[in-house]
Design a protein around this motif. Structure first.
Motif, PDB file in Angstrom:
ATOM      1  N   PRO A 342       0.834  -1.199   0.000  1.00  0.00           N
ATOM      2  CA  PRO A 342       0.000   0.000   0.000  1.00  0.00           C
ATOM      3  C   PRO A 342       0.871   1.253   0.000  1.00  0.00           C
ATOM      4  O   PRO A 342       2.002   1.213   0.510  1.00  0.00           O
ATOM      5  CB  PRO A 342      -0.812  -0.106   1.290  1.00  0.00           C
ATOM      6  CG  PRO A 342      -0.213  -1.194   2.089  1.00  0.00           C
ATOM      7  CD  PRO A 342       0.626  -2.036   1.192  1.00  0.00           C
ATOM      8  N   TYR A 343       0.368   2.300  -0.551  1.00  0.00           N
ATOM      9  CA  TYR A 343       1.046   3.606  -0.624  1.00  0.00           C
ATOM     10  C   TYR A 343       2.288   3.564  -1.510  1.00  0.00           C
ATOM     11  O   TYR A 343       3.099   4.486  -1.483  1.00  0.00           O
ATOM     12  CB  TYR A 343       1.385   4.147   0.786  1.00  0.00           C
ATOM     13  CG  TYR A 343       0.227   3.972   1.727  1.00  0.00           C
ATOM     14  CD1 TYR A 343      -0.961   4.672   1.526  1.00  0.00           C
ATOM     15  CD2 TYR A 343       0.269   3.052   2.779  1.00  0.00           C
ATOM     16  CE1 TYR A 343      -2.056   4.480   2.348  1.00  0.00           C
ATOM     17  CE2 TYR A 343      -0.824   2.858   3.605  1.00  0.00           C
ATOM     18  CZ  TYR A 343      -1.973   3.573   3.375  1.00  0.00           C
ATOM     19  OH  TYR A 343      -3.064   3.362   4.193  1.00  0.00           O
ATOM     20  N   CYS A 344       2.422   2.455  -2.282  1.00  0.00           N
ATOM     21  CA  CYS A 344       3.575   2.327  -3.177  1.00  0.00           C
ATOM     22  C   CYS A 344       3.089   1.966  -4.579  1.00  0.00           C
ATOM     23  O   CYS A 344       2.077   1.283  -4.737  1.00  0.00           O
ATOM     24  CB  CYS A 344       4.491   1.194  -2.724  1.00  0.00           C
ATOM     25  SG  CYS A 344       5.351   1.532  -1.192  1.00  0.00           S
ATOM     26  N   TRP A 345       3.874   2.341  -5.547  1.00  0.00           N
ATOM     27  CA  TRP A 345       3.546   1.930  -6.911  1.00  0.00           C
ATOM     28  C   TRP A 345       3.852   0.441  -7.100  1.00  0.00           C
ATOM     29  O   TRP A 345       4.559  -0.177  -6.295  1.00  0.00           O
ATOM     30  CB  TRP A 345       4.270   2.789  -7.928  1.00  0.00           C
ATOM     31  CG  TRP A 345       5.780   2.716  -7.955  1.00  0.00           C
ATOM     32  CD1 TRP A 345       6.594   1.831  -7.305  1.00  0.00           C
ATOM     33  CD2 TRP A 345       6.645   3.592  -8.687  1.00  0.00           C
ATOM     34  NE1 TRP A 345       7.916   2.104  -7.583  1.00  0.00           N
ATOM     35  CE2 TRP A 345       7.969   3.174  -8.433  1.00  0.00           C
ATOM     36  CE3 TRP A 345       6.435   4.667  -9.547  1.00  0.00           C
ATOM     37  CZ2 TRP A 345       9.077   3.812  -9.004  1.00  0.00           C
ATOM     38  CZ3 TRP A 345       7.533   5.290 -10.105  1.00  0.00           C
ATOM     39  CH2 TRP A 345       8.832   4.864  -9.829  1.00  0.00           C
ATOM     40  N   ARG A 346       3.279  -0.141  -8.147  1.00  0.00           N
ATOM     41  CA  ARG A 346       3.567  -1.531  -8.505  1.00  0.00           C
ATOM     42  C   ARG A 346       3.935  -1.537  -9.979  1.00  0.00           C
ATOM     43  O   ARG A 346       3.263  -0.888 -10.793  1.00  0.00           O
ATOM     44  CB  ARG A 346       2.322  -2.394  -8.268  1.00  0.00           C
ATOM     45  CG  ARG A 346       2.582  -3.867  -8.444  1.00  0.00           C
ATOM     46  CD  ARG A 346       1.404  -4.705  -7.959  1.00  0.00           C
ATOM     47  NE  ARG A 346       1.776  -6.103  -7.877  1.00  0.00           N
ATOM     48  CZ  ARG A 346       0.991  -7.071  -7.445  1.00  0.00           C
ATOM     49  NH1 ARG A 346      -0.241  -6.800  -7.044  1.00  0.00           N
ATOM     50  NH2 ARG A 346       1.414  -8.325  -7.411  1.00  0.00           N
ATOM     51  N   PHE A 347       4.982  -2.267 -10.309  1.00  0.00           N
ATOM     52  CA  PHE A 347       5.395  -2.335 -11.708  1.00  0.00           C
ATOM     53  C   PHE A 347       4.597  -3.418 -12.439  1.00  0.00           C
ATOM     54  O   PHE A 347       4.170  -4.404 -11.841  1.00  0.00           O
ATOM     55  CB  PHE A 347       6.895  -2.657 -11.807  1.00  0.00           C
ATOM     56  CG  PHE A 347       7.792  -1.472 -11.489  1.00  0.00           C
ATOM     57  CD1 PHE A 347       7.261  -0.236 -11.155  1.00  0.00           C
ATOM     58  CD2 PHE A 347       9.176  -1.607 -11.540  1.00  0.00           C
ATOM     59  CE1 PHE A 347       8.082   0.856 -10.881  1.00  0.00           C
ATOM     60  CE2 PHE A 347      10.009  -0.525 -11.269  1.00  0.00           C
ATOM     61  CZ  PHE A 347       9.465   0.703 -10.933  1.00  0.00           C
ATOM     62  N   TRP A 348       4.396  -3.224 -13.726  1.00  0.00           N
ATOM     63  CA  TRP A 348       3.675  -4.198 -14.557  1.00  0.00           C
ATOM     64  C   TRP A 348       4.410  -4.318 -15.892  1.00  0.00           C
ATOM     65  O   TRP A 348       5.185  -3.432 -16.269  1.00  0.00           O
ATOM     66  CB  TRP A 348       2.220  -3.747 -14.771  1.00  0.00           C
ATOM     67  CG  TRP A 348       2.107  -2.399 -15.435  1.00  0.00           C
ATOM     68  CD1 TRP A 348       1.976  -1.201 -14.813  1.00  0.00           C
ATOM     69  CD2 TRP A 348       2.175  -2.122 -16.846  1.00  0.00           C
ATOM     70  NE1 TRP A 348       1.946  -0.182 -15.741  1.00  0.00           N
ATOM     71  CE2 TRP A 348       2.071  -0.721 -16.996  1.00  0.00           C
ATOM     72  CE3 TRP A 348       2.307  -2.916 -17.983  1.00  0.00           C
ATOM     73  CZ2 TRP A 348       2.099  -0.091 -18.250  1.00  0.00           C
ATOM     74  CZ3 TRP A 348       2.325  -2.294 -19.237  1.00  0.00           C
ATOM     75  CH2 TRP A 348       2.224  -0.896 -19.359  1.00  0.00           C
ATOM     76  N   ARG A 349       4.172  -5.439 -16.575  1.00  0.00           N
ATOM     77  CA  ARG A 349       4.716  -5.571 -17.941  1.00  0.00           C
ATOM     78  C   ARG A 349       3.782  -6.428 -18.777  1.00  0.00           C
ATOM     79  O   ARG A 349       2.934  -7.150 -18.234  1.00  0.00           O
ATOM     80  CB  ARG A 349       6.129  -6.153 -17.909  1.00  0.00           C
ATOM     81  CG  ARG A 349       6.236  -7.608 -17.512  1.00  0.00           C
ATOM     82  CD  ARG A 349       7.695  -8.046 -17.477  1.00  0.00           C
ATOM     83  NE  ARG A 349       8.313  -7.731 -16.198  1.00  0.00           N
ATOM     84  CZ  ARG A 349       8.201  -8.460 -15.088  1.00  0.00           C
ATOM     85  NH1 ARG A 349       7.476  -9.562 -15.092  1.00  0.00           N
ATOM     86  NH2 ARG A 349       8.778  -8.112 -13.968  1.00  0.00           N
TER      87      ARG A 349
END
Ligand SMILES: Nc1nc2c(c(=O)[nH]1)N[C@H]1C(S)=C(S)[C@@H](COP(=O)(O)O)O[C@H]1N2
Ligand SMILES: [Mo]
Length: 396
Positions: A342-349
Motif C-alpha cells: 500500500p502507498y507504493c507503486w507496482r510495476f507491470w509488464r
C-alpha cells in the motif's frame, strides 16, 4: 562507511534506537553524519529539467523502470523557491498550537529520543501528467509529463510520537507543516505549507507520517528537504513538506496558500470557487506506460511494454490488476510485479502486437479497494490529479 552492526540489522537497530540511547548506546555514524549537509544534487541528477530555478525536473520515463526503489538521481524534484541552506547546528523544529506544551526539538533530539521507522512510500506530485490536460485546455504551472513520481525508503521518527510527546488537545483536527523556504508571492515572501487531518497524523500503521531525515538510507539531499521533511504515505507530494521548521496543531486546515488556495480542484479562479473546494489529500489511482518510449515503439512487431501503477492513496489499497490495449476498447491483463505494498507503486509488464493500423497503446489500473482508473477526466484550472487511461501514441 557503515558499521557491521547496522548492515546486519539496521531495521531492528533503528526501532530500538530510542531505547538504545537510554541504555547507553551511541548514535550510529551514518545518523551522525547527517549533521553535515550533503552536496546539492539537482544539476548532477539525470532529470529532464522543467525549470532550472527553482529546481524542477523529472526523469525520462524508461529510467523509472530500472528499479522499484527510485535512486535519488532519478527522483523528481518539485520546489517553489530556491533550495534553502540549513545549518543543522541552528536547526530547530518548533511544535505549537493545540498541545499541552509547545516545544523546540533539535535534530539530534529527534533522532535520539524517538524510535526511527523505515517506510517505503511513493511520492507523487498532484501535477503529475499535467501536460495531458493541455489537449483539452491549456493549464499553467510546471509542465509535468508522467515522471513526477518516485518510490523511496524514508527514515525518521513517527509524527504521532512527536505529537504524543507534546500532548495533543482534544479539539485538535488538523496538523500544519511549515517549510523554511522563502517563496515570493506577489509582494510578500511566504513559506511552503501543508496540512493533514489529525486522524492521519496520529496513525502508526503503514500510512503513518514520518518526520524523515533520510531517503534511501542516506541523509536527505538538500533539494529533497535536508535536514528534515514530513513524509505522508498515500497523500499528494505537497503534504510532504521539505525543510520542515514548524508544526502547528489546530482545529482547522492550514491557512497557508498551498492548502487554502492551491492544491484544490477548481475550474475558475474566484474566491468563491477556492473556498468551496476542499484541499486535496490522498493521491488518485493511476498507471503509466514507461517503456519503451513512444518514439521507440516500432510498427508491425510484438513488443514488450512496462510501466508503473499507483493505487488510491487514502485507503491502504494495493494494485490488483493492470490492463493494456492497442485499440482503447479490447483490453488484456498485464503481468504484475511481485513487489506490492500500500502507498507504493507496482510495476507491470506485458506484450502487445503493434500492427500497421495501431495508433496507440492504452493502460489502465484497478486496486484492491475498488479503485478504478477512469477513461477520461474533467479539466481543472491547475491541472491536478490527471489519471485518465494512459495513452501512448505510436508511429508519430
Ligand atoms: N518546503 C517545501 N516543501 C515542499 C515543496 C516546496 O516547494 N517547498 N513542494 C512540494 C511538492 S508540490 C511536492 S510534489 C513534493 C516534491 O518532493 P521532492 O522534490 O522531494 O520530490 O514536495 C513538497 N514539499
Ligand atoms: Mo507537487
Amino acid at each position: 562507511m557503515e558499521s557491521t552492526l547496522l548492515s546486519m540489522d539496521r531495521r531492528r537497530w533503528l526501532q530500538m534506537a530510542g531505547a538504545g540511547v537510554a541504555a547507553g548506546f551511541a548514535i550510529p555514524a551514518w545518523l551522525r553524519s547527517q549533521d553535515v549537509a550533503p552536496a546539492p544534487c539537482f544539476e548532477h541528477k539525470d532529470l529532464l529539467v522543467r525549470t532550472p530555478s527553482p529546481p524542477n525536473g523529472e526523469p525520462a520515463l524508461p529510467s523509472l523502470m530500472e528499479s522499484w526503489i527510485t535512486p535519488v538521481k532519478h527522483f523528481y524534484v518539485r520546489s517553489h523557491a530556491p533550495t534553502p541552506t540549513i545549518d543543522t547546528k541552528d536547526f530547530i523544529l518548533h511544535v505549537e498550537g493545540l498541545v499541552n506544551e509547545s516545544r523546540d526539538f533539535s535534530l539530534l533530539e529527534l533522532k535520539e529520543k524517538f524510535a526511527s521507522k523505515i517506510t517505503t512510500a511513493t511520492l507523487t506530485c498532484a501535477g503529475n501528467r499535467r501536460t495531458e490536460y493541455n489537449a483539452m485546455k491549456q493549464v499553467g504551472g510546471v509542465q509535468w509529463q508522467a515522471g513526477a513520481i518516485g518510490n523511496a525508503r524514508w527514515t525518521g521518527p513517527l509524527l504521532a510520537d512527536i505529537l504524543k510527546s507534546v500532548g495533543v488537545r482534544p479539539e485538535a483536527k488538523h496538523v500544519w507543516f511549515e517549510g523554511l523556504d522563502e517563496i515570493e508571492k506577489g509582494d510578500s515572501v511566504i513559506p511552503f505549507g501543508g496540512s493533514i487531518p489529525i486522524d492521519r497524523a496520529m496513525k502508526k500503521d503503514a500510512s503513518a507520517p514520518l518526520l524523515a531525515h533520510s531517503m534511501n538510507d542516506k541523509p536527505l539531499a538538500p533539494e529533497h528537504g535536508f535536514p528534515l521533511r514530513s513524509l505522508v504515505p498515500g497523500f499528494i507530494g505537497a503534504r510532504s513538506v521539505k525543510w520542515l521548521g514548524k508544526i502547528v496543531v489546530s482545529d482547522r486546515p492550514s491557512p497557508n496558500h498551498y492548502v487554502a488556495t492551491a492544491y484544490k480542484l477548481v475550474t475558475e479562479s474566484t474566491e468563491k470557487a477556492w473556498q468551496a473546494a476542499d484541499p486535496l489529500y490522498g493521491f488518485a489511482i493511476n498507471s503509466v506506460l514507461c517503456k519503451p518510449s513512444a518514439a521507440d515503439i516500432a510498427k508491425g512487431k510484438t513488443i514488450e511494454i512496462a510501466g508503473y501503477a499507483l493505487p488510491t492513496g487514502e485507503t491502504g489499497a494495493t494494485i490488483s490488476r493492470v490492463e493494456i490495449s492497442t485499440d482503447g476498447e479490447r483490453f488484456q491483463t498485464a503481468e504484475l510485479d511481485k513487489t506490492s505494498r500500500p502507498y507504493c507503486w507496482r510495476f507491470w509488464r506485458g506484450k502487445v502486437k503493434i500492427s500497421p493500423e495501431t495508433e496507440a497503446v492504452w493502460v489502465r489500473a484497478f486496486d484492491s479497494q475498488g479503485g478504478v482508473q477512469p477513461a477520461t477526466i474533467d479539466w481543472n484550472l491547475k491541472g491536478y490529479m490527471f489519471n485518465a487511461w494512459h495513452k501512448t501514441a505510436v508511429g508519430s
